[in-house]
Design a protein around this motif. Sequence first.
Motif, PDB file in Angstrom:
ATOM      1  N   THR A 113       0.827  -1.206   0.000  1.00 51.10           N
ATOM      2  CA  THR A 113       0.000   0.000   0.000  1.00 51.10           C
ATOM      3  C   THR A 113       0.860   1.255   0.000  1.00 51.10           C
ATOM      4  N   VAL A 114       1.855   1.298   0.888  1.00 52.19           N
ATOM      5  CA  VAL A 114       2.620   2.529   1.076  1.00 52.19           C
ATOM      6  C   VAL A 114       3.623   2.775  -0.048  1.00 52.19           C
ATOM      7  N   LEU A 115       4.218   1.728  -0.594  1.00 58.32           N
ATOM      8  CA  LEU A 115       5.244   1.934  -1.620  1.00 58.32           C
ATOM      9  C   LEU A 115       4.695   2.622  -2.882  1.00 58.32           C
ATOM     10  N   PRO A 116       3.567   2.175  -3.464  1.00 62.65           N
ATOM     11  CA  PRO A 116       3.042   2.902  -4.625  1.00 62.65           C
ATOM     12  C   PRO A 116       2.672   4.347  -4.303  1.00 62.65           C
ATOM     13  N   GLU A 117       2.184   4.600  -3.078  1.00 62.19           N
ATOM     14  CA  GLU A 117       1.868   5.975  -2.699  1.00 62.19           C
ATOM     15  C   GLU A 117       3.125   6.821  -2.651  1.00 62.19           C
ATOM     16  N   MET A 118       4.205   6.241  -2.141  1.00 59.83           N
ATOM     17  CA  MET A 118       5.478   6.971  -2.092  1.00 59.83           C
ATOM     18  C   MET A 118       6.005   7.222  -3.503  1.00 59.83           C
ATOM     19  N   MET A 119       5.900   6.225  -4.373  1.00 58.74           N
ATOM     20  CA  MET A 119       6.341   6.400  -5.759  1.00 58.74           C
ATOM     21  C   MET A 119       5.602   7.559  -6.418  1.00 58.74           C
ATOM     22  N   ASP A 120       4.288   7.613  -6.211  1.00 53.93           N
ATOM     23  CA  ASP A 120       3.477   8.641  -6.861  1.00 53.93           C
ATOM     24  C   ASP A 120       3.803  10.045  -6.367  1.00 53.93           C
ATOM     25  N   CYS A 121       4.351  10.166  -5.167  1.00 56.04           N
ATOM     26  CA  CYS A 121       4.760  11.490  -4.673  1.00 56.04           C
ATOM     27  C   CYS A 121       5.884  12.075  -5.525  1.00 56.04           C
ATOM     28  N   TRP A 122       6.620  11.211  -6.226  1.00 52.29           N
ATOM     29  CA  TRP A 122       7.734  11.659  -7.061  1.00 52.29           C
ATOM     30  C   TRP A 122       7.289  12.104  -8.449  1.00 52.29           C
ATOM     31  N   LEU A 123       6.058  11.847  -8.824  1.00 50.47           N
ATOM     32  CA  LEU A 123       5.623  12.133 -10.193  1.00 50.47           C
ATOM     33  C   LEU A 123       5.905  13.586 -10.561  1.00 50.47           C
ATOM     34  N   GLY A 124       6.512  13.772 -11.729  1.00 45.70           N
ATOM     35  CA  GLY A 124       6.867  15.108 -12.183  1.00 45.70           C
ATOM     36  C   GLY A 124       8.285  15.521 -11.818  1.00 45.70           C
ATOM     37  N   THR A 125       8.956  14.790 -10.936  1.00 46.90           N
ATOM     38  CA  THR A 125      10.348  15.108 -10.595  1.00 46.90           C
ATOM     39  C   THR A 125      11.205  14.881 -11.843  1.00 46.90           C
ATOM     40  N   PRO A 126      11.977  15.872 -12.267  1.00 48.63           N
ATOM     41  CA  PRO A 126      12.732  15.749 -13.516  1.00 48.63           C
ATOM     42  C   PRO A 126      13.774  14.635 -13.482  1.00 48.63           C
ATOM     43  N   TRP A 127      13.939  13.981 -14.631  1.00 53.37           N
ATOM     44  CA  TRP A 127      14.974  12.970 -14.808  1.00 53.37           C
ATOM     45  C   TRP A 127      16.291  13.611 -15.201  1.00 53.37           C
ATOM     46  N   ASP A 128      17.386  13.013 -14.776  1.00 53.29           N
ATOM     47  CA  ASP A 128      18.700  13.352 -15.301  1.00 53.29           C
ATOM     48  C   ASP A 128      19.574  12.113 -15.136  1.00 53.29           C
ATOM     49  N   PHE A 129      20.421  11.855 -16.107  1.00 52.65           N
ATOM     50  CA  PHE A 129      21.276  10.668 -16.074  1.00 52.65           C
ATOM     51  C   PHE A 129      22.115  10.615 -14.803  1.00 52.65           C
ATOM     52  N   HIS A 130      22.521  11.789 -14.299  1.00 55.92           N
ATOM     53  CA  HIS A 130      23.345  11.863 -13.089  1.00 55.92           C
ATOM     54  C   HIS A 130      22.536  12.332 -11.877  1.00 55.92           C
ATOM     55  N   GLY A 131      21.211  12.333 -11.967  1.00 57.48           N
ATOM     56  CA  GLY A 131      20.376  12.866 -10.888  1.00 57.48           C
ATOM     57  C   GLY A 131      20.410  12.023  -9.619  1.00 57.48           C
ATOM     58  N   THR A 132      20.580  12.691  -8.487  1.00 57.76           N
ATOM     59  CA  THR A 132      20.650  11.986  -7.195  1.00 57.76           C
ATOM     60  C   THR A 132      19.764  12.665  -6.147  1.00 57.76           C
ATOM     61  N   ALA A 133      18.650  13.226  -6.544  1.00 64.34           N
ATOM     62  CA  ALA A 133      17.776  13.954  -5.611  1.00 64.34           C
ATOM     63  C   ALA A 133      17.453  13.113  -4.384  1.00 64.34           C
ATOM     64  N   GLU A 134      17.430  13.761  -3.227  1.00 63.99           N
ATOM     65  CA  GLU A 134      17.142  13.077  -1.965  1.00 63.99           C
ATOM     66  C   GLU A 134      15.650  12.849  -1.749  1.00 63.99           C
ATOM     67  N   GLY A 135      14.826  13.595  -2.453  1.00 67.48           N
ATOM     68  CA  GLY A 135      13.387  13.463  -2.282  1.00 67.48           C
ATOM     69  C   GLY A 135      12.657  14.031  -3.480  1.00 67.48           C
ATOM     70  N   PRO A 136      11.356  13.815  -3.585  1.00 69.09           N
ATOM     71  CA  PRO A 136      10.584  14.324  -4.727  1.00 69.09           C
ATOM     72  C   PRO A 136      10.656  15.839  -4.815  1.00 69.09           C
ATOM     73  N   GLY A 137      10.870  16.337  -6.034  1.00 61.38           N
ATOM     74  CA  GLY A 137      10.901  17.779  -6.246  1.00 61.38           C
ATOM     75  C   GLY A 137      12.123  18.466  -5.687  1.00 61.38           C
ATOM     76  N   GLN A 138      13.133  17.695  -5.282  1.00 59.23           N
ATOM     77  CA  GLN A 138      14.329  18.282  -4.670  1.00 59.23           C
ATOM     78  C   GLN A 138      15.531  18.161  -5.592  1.00 59.23           C
ATOM     79  N   GLY A 139      15.290  18.289  -6.872  1.00 58.38           N
ATOM     80  CA  GLY A 139      16.353  18.158  -7.856  1.00 58.38           C
ATOM     81  C   GLY A 139      15.958  17.145  -8.910  1.00 58.38           C
TER      82      GLY A 139
END
Length: 257
Positions: free
Chosen positions: A82-108
């Motif tokens: 239940t919780v894992l898909p909800e957590m995944m969906d919080c990231w929706l819209g967070t930009p991709w980058d080949f070297h991206g290492t954001a610590e949380g959704p919307g934080q890079g």
Amino acid sequence: MAAILCAVCWHFRVQLAPLWREARVAVMPAAMQIPKPDIARYRTLKEEAARWRKDLARRHAKAQTTAEKKAVLKETRSFLETVLPEMMDCWLGTPWDFHGTAEGPGQGRIACGYFVATVLRDAGFQVDRYKLAQQPSQNILRSFVPREAMEVKVGIPYETWAAEMRTAEPGIRIVGLDSHVAFLVTGRDGFRFIHSSGSRPWCVVNESETDAEVLRRSNYRVQGLLSSDPDLLRAWLAGKKIKVMGEGPATASAARR
């Protein structure tokens, strides 16, 4: 003038790539506009996962019989599914980058391997997200499930593979592709492909079977069900450190893309 402009754009193609991607997203139809990451909800879910893990771990330790322990593991699985898909969906819209290492959704920006590793870490799995994210997808999956629980398919038509996944046991899976890694959430109504996409719209997306073009195009697919493995569930409850398979970063950075 046109030739000069083309030459300049080609010379600065790496620097201009992020701007080009953002410009293309900006002109997408309204129906395709990407959502905003939900930072506040993600923080709440992390806290809930920590509380549930402690409570379930206490109950599992106090359980007197095999049946009682199995009941707690069943509840643990249900919570994580239940919780894992909800957590995944919080990231929706967070930009991709080949070297991206954001610590949380919307934080890079976030690479695909780091997306998978960070969600699992924040759900309570004790894993080195940096080391995990830099492994080939098969090593990422193997870090969580035994080899016999992994299913590898090469050169199988997407329609055939998707039909098998439609009737697969419900749960949370990791799926590795030619040069990509993602979550696959299987359920009674089919599956969802959730990943940080290096293709349009170049961000974290939650896609249906029909829309999952990256999954469709891959010739190689390896997947395994995380949420049903009793050893992994017990490791989550105990806060046991998960050993990352493989040493050092992936030579082809396959899990980042």
